[in-house]
Write a protein that holds these residues in place. Sequence first.
Motif, short mmCIF file in Angstrom:
data_model
loop_
_atom_site.label_atom_id
_atom_site.label_comp_id
_atom_site.label_asym_id
_atom_site.label_seq_id
_atom_site.Cartn_x
_atom_site.Cartn_y
_atom_site.Cartn_z
N ALA A 132 0.83 -1.22 0.00
CA ALA A 132 0.00 0.00 0.00
C ALA A 132 0.86 1.26 0.00
O ALA A 132 0.53 2.25 -0.68
CB ALA A 132 -0.93 -0.01 1.20
N PHE A 133 1.95 1.24 0.75
CA PHE A 133 2.82 2.42 0.81
C PHE A 133 3.42 2.72 -0.56
O PHE A 133 3.42 3.87 -1.01
CB PHE A 133 3.94 2.21 1.84
N ILE A 134 3.95 1.71 -1.24
CA ILE A 134 4.57 1.93 -2.55
C ILE A 134 3.52 2.39 -3.56
O ILE A 134 3.77 3.32 -4.34
CB ILE A 134 5.30 0.66 -3.05
N ARG A 135 2.35 1.77 -3.55
CA ARG A 135 1.29 2.21 -4.48
C ARG A 135 0.94 3.67 -4.24
O ARG A 135 0.82 4.46 -5.18
CB ARG A 135 0.03 1.35 -4.32
N THR A 136 0.77 4.05 -2.98
CA THR A 136 0.39 5.43 -2.63
C THR A 136 1.52 6.40 -2.96
O THR A 136 1.28 7.44 -3.57
CB THR A 136 0.02 5.51 -1.14
N PHE A 137 2.73 6.06 -2.56
CA PHE A 137 3.88 6.93 -2.80
C PHE A 137 4.09 7.15 -4.30
O PHE A 137 4.33 8.27 -4.75
CB PHE A 137 5.14 6.32 -2.16
N TRP A 138 3.99 6.09 -5.07
CA TRP A 138 4.19 6.19 -6.50
C TRP A 138 3.11 7.06 -7.14
O TRP A 138 3.38 7.89 -8.00
CB TRP A 138 4.16 4.79 -7.13
N ARG A 139 1.87 6.88 -6.70
CA ARG A 139 0.75 7.67 -7.24
C ARG A 139 0.92 9.15 -6.90
O ARG A 139 0.72 10.02 -7.76
CB ARG A 139 -0.57 7.14 -6.69
N ILE A 140 1.26 9.46 -5.67
CA ILE A 140 1.46 10.86 -5.26
C ILE A 140 2.58 11.49 -6.08
O ILE A 140 2.44 12.62 -6.56
CB ILE A 140 1.77 10.94 -3.74
N ASN A 141 3.65 10.76 -6.27
CA ASN A 141 4.77 11.29 -7.05
C ASN A 141 4.36 11.51 -8.51
O ASN A 141 4.75 12.51 -9.12
CB ASN A 141 5.96 10.33 -6.97
N THR A 142 3.59 10.61 -9.09
CA THR A 142 3.12 10.77 -10.46
C THR A 142 2.22 11.99 -10.61
O THR A 142 2.35 12.76 -11.56
CB THR A 142 2.38 9.50 -10.92
N VAL A 143 1.32 12.18 -9.67
CA VAL A 143 0.43 13.35 -9.70
C VAL A 143 1.25 14.64 -9.60
O VAL A 143 0.97 15.62 -10.32
CB VAL A 143 -0.63 13.26 -8.59
N ARG A 144 2.25 14.66 -8.76
CA ARG A 144 3.10 15.85 -8.64
C ARG A 144 3.83 16.13 -9.94
O ARG A 144 3.97 17.29 -10.34
CB ARG A 144 4.11 15.67 -7.50
N GLN A 145 4.31 15.09 -10.59
CA GLN A 145 4.99 15.29 -11.88
C GLN A 145 4.02 15.84 -12.92
O GLN A 145 4.39 16.71 -13.71
CB GLN A 145 5.60 13.99 -12.37
N TRP A 146 2.79 15.34 -12.94
CA TRP A 146 1.78 15.87 -13.87
C TRP A 146 1.52 17.35 -13.59
O TRP A 146 1.38 18.14 -14.51
CB TRP A 146 0.49 15.10 -13.76
N GLN A 147 1.41 17.69 -12.32
CA GLN A 147 1.15 19.08 -11.96
C GLN A 147 2.31 19.98 -12.36
O GLN A 147 2.10 21.10 -12.84
CB GLN A 147 0.88 19.21 -10.45
N ARG A 148 3.55 19.52 -12.19
CA ARG A 148 4.71 20.31 -12.60
C ARG A 148 4.72 20.52 -14.11
O ARG A 148 5.03 21.62 -14.58
CB ARG A 148 6.00 19.62 -12.17
N ARG A 149 4.39 19.49 -14.86
CA ARG A 149 4.33 19.63 -16.32
C ARG A 149 3.24 20.60 -16.73
O ARG A 149 3.42 21.38 -17.66
CB ARG A 149 4.07 18.27 -16.96
N LYS A 150 2.12 20.54 -16.05
CA LYS A 150 1.01 21.44 -16.36
C LYS A 150 1.41 22.90 -16.10
O LYS A 150 1.13 23.78 -16.91
CB LYS A 150 -0.20 21.05 -15.49
#
Length: 172
Positions: free
Chosen positions: A149-167
């Motif tokens: 659960a930690f890896i799934r959550t951490f990976w998802r949060i990091n992916t969302v942050r990268q999307w926001q930075r690109r945006k």
Amino acid sequence: MPKHLIQRWLPDQEALKTHKHLKMFGSLLLDNNLWHLNRRSASAAVGVGLFMAWIPVPFQMLLAAGGAIACRANLPLSVALVWLSNPFTMPPLFYGAYLVGCQLLGQPSQHIDIEFTWPWLVSVFETLAPPLLLGSLVLAVLSSLIGYAFIRTFWRINTVRQWQRRKVARAC
């Protein structure tokens, strides 16, 4: 970021394919899904690796490799995580598992005088094995679920942050 952080510490694919103990898996090691590092394979690998790290048997790396192949998880990460239970950490980990097992079985923990003889090992196995195995199983399941659960959550949060930075970068 998590992908690059994890890949830095993973062993080489060719080194694992030629490892003397992993050769028994043969062509199963050629499945590309075992070598890809993404959110699903990394989280499954953490789950498998943490589970196998708590199992008090020799050859935990082989069990982790078999579990990674069965779950189609990242093989190097699964095998590497087994080393959380190394010769230095095994005594406190398995003593903790023994105490958890004693609590769950409702029995008091026993003082252990260690002797390295076969009769001592047989007598200890009869009295200490049930709480040790139960505690190991409970801690294996809990740590693998929490790690997954930690890896799934951490990976998802990091992916969302990268999307926001690109945006934000596109907007500028």
